[in-house]
Design a protein around this motif. Structure first.
Motif, PDB file in Angstrom:
ATOM      1  N   TYR A 132       0.845  -1.197   0.000  1.00  0.00           N
ATOM      2  CA  TYR A 132       0.000   0.000   0.000  1.00  0.00           C
ATOM      3  C   TYR A 132       0.879   1.245   0.000  1.00  0.00           C
ATOM      4  O   TYR A 132       2.059   1.181   0.359  1.00  0.00           O
ATOM      5  CB  TYR A 132      -0.927  -0.009   1.223  1.00  0.00           C
ATOM      6  N   ASN A 165       1.151   3.599   1.954  1.00  0.00           N
ATOM      7  CA  ASN A 165       1.785   3.950   3.237  1.00  0.00           C
ATOM      8  C   ASN A 165       2.949   3.020   3.585  1.00  0.00           C
ATOM      9  O   ASN A 165       3.500   3.086   4.672  1.00  0.00           O
ATOM     10  CB  ASN A 165       0.750   3.942   4.365  1.00  0.00           C
ATOM     11  N   THR A 174       2.807  -0.362   3.800  1.00  0.00           N
ATOM     12  CA  THR A 174       2.425  -1.689   4.335  1.00  0.00           C
ATOM     13  C   THR A 174       2.480  -2.734   3.226  1.00  0.00           C
ATOM     14  O   THR A 174       1.819  -2.590   2.195  1.00  0.00           O
ATOM     15  CB  THR A 174       0.984  -1.664   4.906  1.00  0.00           C
ATOM     16  N   ALA A 197       1.170  -5.898   2.075  1.00  0.00           N
ATOM     17  CA  ALA A 197       0.036  -6.762   2.412  1.00  0.00           C
ATOM     18  C   ALA A 197       0.149  -8.142   1.766  1.00  0.00           C
ATOM     19  O   ALA A 197      -0.339  -9.127   2.320  1.00  0.00           O
ATOM     20  CB  ALA A 197      -1.271  -6.099   1.995  1.00  0.00           C
ATOM     21  N   LEU A 246      -5.372 -14.897  10.179  1.00  0.00           N
ATOM     22  CA  LEU A 246      -5.632 -13.877  11.191  1.00  0.00           C
ATOM     23  C   LEU A 246      -6.076 -12.566  10.552  1.00  0.00           C
ATOM     24  O   LEU A 246      -5.776 -12.320   9.379  1.00  0.00           O
ATOM     25  CB  LEU A 246      -4.349 -13.606  11.988  1.00  0.00           C
ATOM     26  N   SER A 247      -6.713 -11.733  11.333  1.00  0.00           N
ATOM     27  CA  SER A 247      -7.062 -10.400  10.888  1.00  0.00           C
ATOM     28  C   SER A 247      -5.767  -9.650  10.519  1.00  0.00           C
ATOM     29  O   SER A 247      -4.781  -9.724  11.254  1.00  0.00           O
ATOM     30  CB  SER A 247      -7.800  -9.705  12.026  1.00  0.00           C
ATOM     31  N   GLY A 248      -5.755  -8.998   9.365  1.00  0.00           N
ATOM     32  CA  GLY A 248      -4.564  -8.270   8.923  1.00  0.00           C
ATOM     33  C   GLY A 248      -3.585  -9.127   8.131  1.00  0.00           C
ATOM     34  O   GLY A 248      -2.548  -8.639   7.683  1.00  0.00           O
ATOM     35  N   ALA A 249      -3.919 -10.411   7.905  1.00  0.00           N
ATOM     36  CA  ALA A 249      -2.993 -11.316   7.203  1.00  0.00           C
ATOM     37  C   ALA A 249      -2.874 -11.001   5.709  1.00  0.00           C
ATOM     38  O   ALA A 249      -1.877 -11.345   5.072  1.00  0.00           O
ATOM     39  CB  ALA A 249      -3.441 -12.763   7.384  1.00  0.00           C
ATOM     40  N   GLY A 250      -3.933 -10.364   5.152  1.00  0.00           N
ATOM     41  CA  GLY A 250      -3.894 -10.033   3.725  1.00  0.00           C
ATOM     42  C   GLY A 250      -5.000 -10.688   2.903  1.00  0.00           C
ATOM     43  O   GLY A 250      -4.998 -10.584   1.674  1.00  0.00           O
ATOM     44  N   LYS A 251      -5.955 -11.314   3.575  1.00  0.00           N
ATOM     45  CA  LYS A 251      -7.034 -12.042   2.879  1.00  0.00           C
ATOM     46  C   LYS A 251      -7.862 -11.116   1.991  1.00  0.00           C
ATOM     47  O   LYS A 251      -8.127 -11.416   0.836  1.00  0.00           O
ATOM     48  CB  LYS A 251      -7.970 -12.721   3.899  1.00  0.00           C
ATOM     49  N   SER A 252      -8.271 -10.010   2.586  1.00  0.00           N
ATOM     50  CA  SER A 252      -9.126  -9.087   1.857  1.00  0.00           C
ATOM     51  C   SER A 252      -8.369  -8.458   0.680  1.00  0.00           C
ATOM     52  O   SER A 252      -8.914  -8.320  -0.423  1.00  0.00           O
ATOM     53  CB  SER A 252      -9.592  -8.021   2.850  1.00  0.00           C
ATOM     54  N   THR A 253      -7.121  -8.136   0.901  1.00  0.00           N
ATOM     55  CA  THR A 253      -6.298  -7.564  -0.179  1.00  0.00           C
ATOM     56  C   THR A 253      -6.196  -8.566  -1.332  1.00  0.00           C
ATOM     57  O   THR A 253      -6.355  -8.201  -2.504  1.00  0.00           O
ATOM     58  CB  THR A 253      -4.886  -7.218   0.346  1.00  0.00           C
ATOM     59  N   ASN A 267     -13.320 -14.991   1.593  1.00  0.00           N
ATOM     60  CA  ASN A 267     -12.530 -14.667   2.768  1.00  0.00           C
ATOM     61  C   ASN A 267     -13.441 -14.917   3.972  1.00  0.00           C
ATOM     62  O   ASN A 267     -14.516 -14.332   4.058  1.00  0.00           O
ATOM     63  CB  ASN A 267     -12.133 -13.190   2.593  1.00  0.00           C
TER      64      ASN A 267
HETATM   65  P1  ADP Z   1      -7.298  -9.280   6.280  1.00  0.00           P
HETATM   66  O1  ADP Z   1      -8.356  -9.235   5.234  1.00  0.00           O
HETATM   67  O2  ADP Z   1      -6.622 -10.605   6.370  1.00  0.00           O
HETATM   68  O3  ADP Z   1      -7.785  -8.809   7.616  1.00  0.00           O
HETATM   69  P2  ADP Z   1      -6.162  -7.030   4.865  1.00  0.00           P
HETATM   70  O4  ADP Z   1      -5.941  -7.501   3.480  1.00  0.00           O
HETATM   71  O5  ADP Z   1      -7.370  -6.182   5.133  1.00  0.00           O
HETATM   72  O6  ADP Z   1      -6.127  -8.281   5.860  1.00  0.00           O
HETATM   73  O7  ADP Z   1      -4.879  -6.208   5.356  1.00  0.00           O
HETATM   74  C1  ADP Z   1      -3.546  -6.657   5.164  1.00  0.00           C
HETATM   75  C2  ADP Z   1      -2.610  -5.576   5.657  1.00  0.00           C
HETATM   76  O8  ADP Z   1      -2.716  -4.415   4.830  1.00  0.00           O
HETATM   77  C3  ADP Z   1      -2.892  -5.088   7.081  1.00  0.00           C
HETATM   78  O9  ADP Z   1      -1.679  -4.780   7.699  1.00  0.00           O
HETATM   79  C4  ADP Z   1      -3.726  -3.856   6.867  1.00  0.00           C
HETATM   80  O10 ADP Z   1      -3.603  -2.970   7.948  1.00  0.00           O
HETATM   81  C5  ADP Z   1      -3.124  -3.298   5.598  1.00  0.00           C
HETATM   82  N1  ADP Z   1      -4.086  -2.539   4.774  1.00  0.00           N
HETATM   83  C6  ADP Z   1      -5.290  -2.962   4.320  1.00  0.00           C
HETATM   84  N2  ADP Z   1      -5.877  -2.020   3.566  1.00  0.00           N
HETATM   85  C7  ADP Z   1      -5.026  -0.961   3.549  1.00  0.00           C
HETATM   86  C8  ADP Z   1      -5.058   0.326   2.926  1.00  0.00           C
HETATM   87  N3  ADP Z   1      -6.080   0.722   2.167  1.00  0.00           N
HETATM   88  N4  ADP Z   1      -3.992   1.145   3.135  1.00  0.00           N
HETATM   89  C9  ADP Z   1      -2.953   0.762   3.885  1.00  0.00           C
HETATM   90  N5  ADP Z   1      -2.850  -0.448   4.481  1.00  0.00           N
HETATM   91  C10 ADP Z   1      -3.875  -1.301   4.324  1.00  0.00           C
END
Ligand code: ADP
Length: 260
Positions: free
Chosen positions: A11, A13, A15, A17, A36-43, A202
């Motif tokens: 991302y 910033n 991060t 992912a 886990l939450s924050g693992a990257g599933k949604s990304t 997810n």
């Molecule tokens: P999950 O779906 O497994 O909870 P995410 O894919 O949402 O995980 O997030 C993976 C990582 O990317 C996390 O560290 C999250 O904080 C970061 N992240 C997710 N979306 C953004 C974004 N739009 N900008 C910056 N960091 C992001």
């Protein structure tokens, strides 16, 4: 077919992912993505329909290089990929059928969609989609009169009406009670098997993921740490995916299930 080849997503910033993702998902597979939450599933899921751009590597969907799509080609591409969210994303102050009908006019502003006059063939298709998820009788009811499970089925019908090859589902049962969650998962399973639509989901509820999905992908800190059949997932593998926090996760899931 969806192919991730050395895909990385960082991302703006900083991060990171996703790191070096290599996956091939064949048409018609039912895949659960866990971790886990924050693992990257949604990304991972959101890169498939270009909600997020990948940073490096190649992502192909049916031979189309997703990163290279531009303008109207992106919109056309997205028509083939349905997306289901935890929050349903419905307009609750109008009828069920109106919510499904909006899928036929993707380019219009929402107010035009909701006041639009639809062709008879669209109405028939919308009613067919509602029938596929078992809520035809609710077609002319306002969405805010429905339960959470029924609302998620409306969202599923709206996606089906768009005739997708792939459905991406981001925590679709997270806000549903366990009984309703299973009813919605039954719909996903039926749609996957009968219509050969790929489902990539997810999902936080590991037990349900293992029960319904053919294939499980475990993500930890942006990397694939498990990829195999649901039947192969052992407690040790779950410990690996959840970085040793599996027992705590499991206890939390059981507690949540007891409350709803
Ligand atoms: P999950 O779906 O497994 O909870 P995410 O894919 O949402 O995980 O997030 C993976 C990582 O990317 C996390 O560290 C999250 O904080 C970061 N992240 C997710 N979306 C953004 C974004 N739009 N900008 C910056 N960091 C992001």
């Amino acid at each position: 077919m969806i192919q991730f080849m050395n895909v990385t997503k960082t991302y703006t910033n900083g991060t990171k992912a996703l790191s070096n993702i290599n996956l091939t998902i064949k048409q018609g597979e039912f895949v659960a993505v866990i971790g886990l939450s924050g693992a990257g599933k949604s990304t991972l899921i959101r890169c498939i329909n270009r909600i997020h751009d990948i940073s490096s590597g190649t992502l192909l969907v049916d031979e189309v290089d997703v990163a290279k799509l531009k303008g109207r080609h992106i919109r056309k591409f997205r028509r083939r990929i349905g997306m289901i969210f935890q929050s349903f994303n419905l307009v609750t102050r109008t009828t069920v059928i109106n919510n499904v009908l909006v899928s036929f006019v993707p380019g219009l502003p929402l107010w035009r969609k909701l006041t639009g006059i639809f062709h008879k063939e669209h109405k028939i298709k919308a009613l067919e989609a509602l029938d596929k998820v078992g809520i035809l009788d609710k077609a002319f009811v306002r969405v805010d009169q429905l339960s959470g499970g029924q609302q998620q089925r409306v969202a599923l019908a709206r996606t089906l009406a768009q005739n997708p090859d792939i459905i991406l589902a981001d925590e679709p049962i997270a806000s549903l009670d366990p009984v309703t969650a299973r009813i919605v998962m039954d719909d996903f399973q039926r749609i996957n098997k009968e219509m050969d639509i790929s489902v990539i989901m997810n999902i936080h509820h590991v037990e349900i993921a293992l029960e319904y999905a053919d294939r499980v992908i475990g993500i930890r800190k942006g990397e694939v740490v498990f990829d195999g059949e649901a039947s192969q997932v052992t407690q040790e593998i779950l410990q690996e995916i959840y970085g040793g926090k599996w027992e705590a996760e499991k206890a939390e899931m059981e507690e949540q299930a007891a409350y709803v």
